[in-house]
Design a protein around this motif. Structure first.
Motif, PDB file in Angstrom:
ATOM      1  N   LYS A 156     -77.539 -91.613  21.257  1.00 25.89           N
ATOM      2  CA  LYS A 156     -76.682 -92.075  22.348  1.00 25.89           C
ATOM      3  C   LYS A 156     -76.591 -93.597  22.296  1.00 25.89           C
ATOM      4  CE  LYS A 156     -77.774 -88.124  25.272  1.00 25.89           C
ATOM      5  NZ  LYS A 156     -76.537 -87.439  24.858  1.00 25.89           N
ATOM      6  N   GLU A 168     -74.201 -82.251  20.999  1.00 29.95           N
ATOM      7  CA  GLU A 168     -75.546 -82.695  21.374  1.00 29.95           C
ATOM      8  C   GLU A 168     -76.460 -82.832  20.162  1.00 29.95           C
ATOM      9  OE1 GLU A 168     -76.894 -83.636  24.384  1.00 29.95           O
ATOM     10  OE2 GLU A 168     -74.790 -83.638  25.031  1.00 29.95           O
ATOM     11  N   LEU A 171     -71.081 -95.394  19.252  1.00 28.06           N
ATOM     12  CA  LEU A 171     -71.422 -94.195  18.486  1.00 28.06           C
ATOM     13  C   LEU A 171     -70.275 -93.930  17.529  1.00 28.06           C
ATOM     14  CD1 LEU A 171     -73.276 -91.641  18.095  1.00 28.06           C
ATOM     15  CD2 LEU A 171     -71.764 -90.512  19.748  1.00 28.06           C
TER      16      LEU A 171
END
Length: 371
Positions: free
Chosen positions: A28, A5, A35
């Protein structure tokens, strides 16, 4: 593929200030984005000057708003793809072309994205105030563990190409695109000012693969020039500009006709006369391409250009398709990038790496950061 994250990135908070390692949310990808887990990001010899002086030198060409994550030439592994991306998948080894455009203007729709008024280099600088929207869309450069880019900017690289070599594709591609604009190919003789530098050496690498018969390269350092000649001894001739006229060098090796194409790879501080000597070395109908960015008003005889049916182009970058062509040439064994001498540093050493680039082995040196 598991994605954290948060990620570590190097951010600049004030012009000329050191880059600081920080924890940021992992970006994101949008529906048409990918990504990428960055494995290597290229840095170039003038990066320190760009970070410290760009707003003063070129105020009309904005950098990403601070604090900003820079990094022009990332290569790595796809970690995730947007829901409308079908030709790419997690695990693919890739290079990211940092050139960004709006994608919808008339220039973008006809395939000329570099002409877009929003055009910018992600993680570097833009070409007008309209580039600020582009930075808002893609704010993270390659000096980070992850970055997001449009799927249309992705170059798939072969297993025989290292991430470090892929991180050099930006500056290799600038020359490759210039060679294509000059229609360089079988039977041609080309002249390259600055062939031993970070840009110019790409002509010695890709010119032979494109069938160019003879490459005439200039520079200052005679020893370095001989090392460039050794890349293709029967097809490369070199000349130090300290030894005389570039024009005479070009005419000597073309029986007085002049070269088919001239690429100027000299930087902003180079003498105008060296550039002009290269122009005067063109044959009738020859093509010149400037990619080195010699600065200031240059006194060019446009009547001569017209009478001799010559063309002078400015070429800022390369397309993703051209990037893929370079990777495919490596995959086919037509191009060998093993002469690049990688000097890699960890992301935590990015400031030391940027300040240490002054010591290099001409265009053979390849500087990368490992996020």
């Amino acid at each position: 593929m598991a994605v954290s994250e948060t990620m570590t990135a190097a951010r600049m908070h004030k012009v000329g200030g050191e880059l600081k390692l920080e924890k940021l949310p992992t970006p994101k990808p949008g529906d048409m984005d990918v990504l990428v887990r960055v494995k290597a990001c290229g840095i170039v010899p003038n990066l320190g000057n760009i970070l410290a002086n760009w707003p003063t030198w070129f105020p009309h060409m904005p950098q990403p708003p601070l604090p900003a994550v820079f990094g022009l030439d990332p290569a790595g592994e796809i970690a995730a793809v947007g829901r409308q991306v079908h030709g790419l998948k997690p695990g693919d080894r890739v290079y990211i072309n940092p050139g960004r455009s709006c994608g919808t203007c008339r220039h973008c729709r006809r395939g000329d994205s570099i002409a877009c008024k929003h055009y910018a280099f992600q993680g570097y600088f833009g070409f007008s105030e309209d580039a600020l929207q582009t930075f808002a869309d893609y704010p993270i450069g390659g000096l980070s563990e992850y970055t997001v880019a449009p799927s249309s900017a992705i170059v798939k690289i072969p297993d025989i190409m290292t991430y470090e070599q892929a991180a050099r594709l930006g500056y290799l591609g600038t020359v490759y695109s210039a060679l294509k604009k000059a229609n360089a190919g079988p039977g041609d003789t080309i002249l390259v000012n600055g062939i031993s530098g970070t840009l110019g050496i790409a002509a010695a690498i890709f010119g032979p693969a494109m069938g160019v018969r003879k490459i005439l390269g200039t520079g200052r350092d005679r020893k370095l020039l001989q090392e460039v000649k050794a890349l293709a001894p029967s097809r490369i001739e070199v000349f130090s500009i300290d030894d005389g006229s570039v024009t005479e060098f070009a005419m000597k090796h073309t029986d007085g006709e002049g070269v088919d194409a001239f690429l100027d790879c000299l930087g902003p501080g180079a003498l105008h006369e060296t550039f002009l000597q290269g122009l005067r070395g063109l044959r009738r109908g020859g093509i010149a391409v400037d990619i080195g960015a010699v600065m200031g008003p240059v006194a060019i005889d446009v009547h001569w250009l017209m009478d001799h049916n010559q063309r002078l182009y400015g070429s800022a970058w390369f397309t993703t398709q051209e990037g893929q062509e370079m990777a495919d040439l490596v995959a086919a064994g037509a191009v060998d990038l093993s002469m690049l001498e990688t000097q890699g540093r960890k992301l935590s050493e990015v400031n030391e790496a940027i300040s240490g680039i002054a010591q290099r082995h001409g265009g053979f040196s390849n500087f990368v950061i490992y996020p």
